[in-house]
Design an enzyme around this catalytic site. Structure first.
Site, PDB file in Angstrom:
ATOM      1  N   GLY A 198     -12.966  12.184  -7.744  1.00  0.00           N
ATOM      2  CA  GLY A 198     -11.893  11.815  -6.825  1.00  0.00           C
ATOM      3  C   GLY A 198     -11.750  10.317  -6.698  1.00  0.00           C
ATOM      4  O   GLY A 198     -12.375   9.559  -7.437  1.00  0.00           O
ATOM      5  N   ASN A 199     -10.901   9.885  -5.770  1.00  0.00           N
ATOM      6  CA  ASN A 199     -10.726   8.460  -5.525  1.00  0.00           C
ATOM      7  C   ASN A 199     -10.527   8.209  -4.035  1.00  0.00           C
ATOM      8  O   ASN A 199     -10.490   9.139  -3.238  1.00  0.00           O
ATOM      9  CB  ASN A 199      -9.571   7.899  -6.366  1.00  0.00           C
ATOM     10  CG  ASN A 199      -8.244   8.507  -5.978  1.00  0.00           C
ATOM     11  OD1 ASN A 199      -7.744   8.306  -4.879  1.00  0.00           O
ATOM     12  ND2 ASN A 199      -7.659   9.288  -6.892  1.00  0.00           N
ATOM     13  N   ARG A 200     -10.374   6.962  -3.672  1.00  0.00           N
ATOM     14  CA  ARG A 200     -10.440   6.578  -2.258  1.00  0.00           C
ATOM     15  C   ARG A 200      -9.086   6.482  -1.574  1.00  0.00           C
ATOM     16  O   ARG A 200      -8.999   5.936  -0.482  1.00  0.00           O
ATOM     17  CB  ARG A 200     -11.154   5.219  -2.156  1.00  0.00           C
ATOM     18  CG  ARG A 200     -12.599   5.294  -2.607  1.00  0.00           C
ATOM     19  CD  ARG A 200     -13.215   3.914  -2.740  1.00  0.00           C
ATOM     20  NE  ARG A 200     -13.252   3.191  -1.485  1.00  0.00           N
ATOM     21  CZ  ARG A 200     -13.445   1.892  -1.382  1.00  0.00           C
ATOM     22  NH1 ARG A 200     -13.606   1.166  -2.471  1.00  0.00           N
ATOM     23  NH2 ARG A 200     -13.469   1.315  -0.204  1.00  0.00           N
TER      24      ARG A 200
END
Ligand code: CTP
Ligand code: CA
Length: 240
Positions: A33-35
């Site tokens: 995932g990412n932020r």
């Protein structure tokens, strides 16, 4: 009219917005995932609704509630987001690609949980590139709907090879969108996080047509209203 970003500026218009961050499955319980919090994309959807548009909101794992009044389409991975964007793009007056799309996904989706094993090497996860949704949206627009206005986002850091602005201009040309919302990311000089999860933002709006970048500093709502103002101005100009 109340002006280019105000009430009624997008009356009768359909705006498609993506937001959040995609998750790329590894196995039944894990993902890459990412932020991205989805705050800036949600603010754009809200500003478009306030300007009177009908809004379709393709949402990947937001930290915030989707704006009331939008038609929300929840998605998980980049491939799902691509399908949802291409399905909803036809007929939209403007498309805003605010989501953080994973550049890569695991080459294979494991059917069962990856296990630790004492008798084998630690696993290596092979990655393959995801499609570039923004580039596909621009190609579709160019072929079928030349008047559609498309907005992309870019989060850049400067380095020895180029400035944030130079990287932004190169990305705008590469993507072929009409407007690029360029953000400087990473820690600032004091070590504080600049963008992710924060309520404020500082961006440059770069247009394909050239001209000086428009600097917008303020809350994510203020940045959203500036982007919606540019969309409204463009749609008004192409109509008249
Ligand atoms: N984007 C997209 N599909 C992808 C990757 C990015 O639609 N697979 C969109 C983003 O939503 C954003 C724009 O492209 O609007 C720029 O994203 P960014 O990650 O900055 O660009 P990339 O082309 O992925 O380049 P980089 O290698 O710098 O990450
Ligand atoms: Ca990327």
């Amino acid at each position: 009219s109340d002006g280019a970003s105000g009430v009624g500026a997008l009356a009768g218009k359909h705006v498609l917005v993506s937001a959040g961050g995609t998750r790329e499955p590894i196995d039944p319980v894990r993902f890459l995932g990412n932020r991205s919090s989805g705050k800036q994309g949600s603010a754009i959807a809200r500003a478009a609704l306030e300007a009177g548009a009908r809004v379709t909101f393709v949402a990947a794992h937001l930290d915030v509630a989707p704006p009331a009044g939008a038609e929300t389409v929840p998605v998980d991975s980049a491939l799902q987001m691509r399908d949802a964007m291409l399905a909803n793009a036809p007929g939209a007056d403007a498309v805003v690609m605010a989501a953080a799309v994973a550049d890569f996904r695991p080459a294979e989706l494991l059917g069962s949980k990856l296990k630790k094993r004492d008798d084998a090497q630690d696993p290596v996860i092979a990655l393959v590139r995801n499609p570039d949704i923004l580039v596909e949206l621009v190609a579709r627009r160019n072929a079928e709907e030349p008047s559609q206005f498309i907005v992309g986002f870019a989060a850049e850091t400067g380095d020895e090879q180029g400035s944030v602005l130079e990287y932004g201009q190169a990305k705008l040309a590469r993507k072929g969108c009409d407007l690029l919302v360029l953000n400087e990311v990473g820690a600032d000089a004091s070590g504080a996080e600049r963008v992710f999860g924060r309520d404020s933002n500082s961006v440059q709006l770069l247009s394909r047509g050239g001209g000086d970048p428009e600097h917008v500093a303020g809350s994510k709502d203020e940045v959203a209203r500036a982007v919606v103002r540019r969309i409204s101005q463009e749609l008004a100009a192409s109509r008249g």
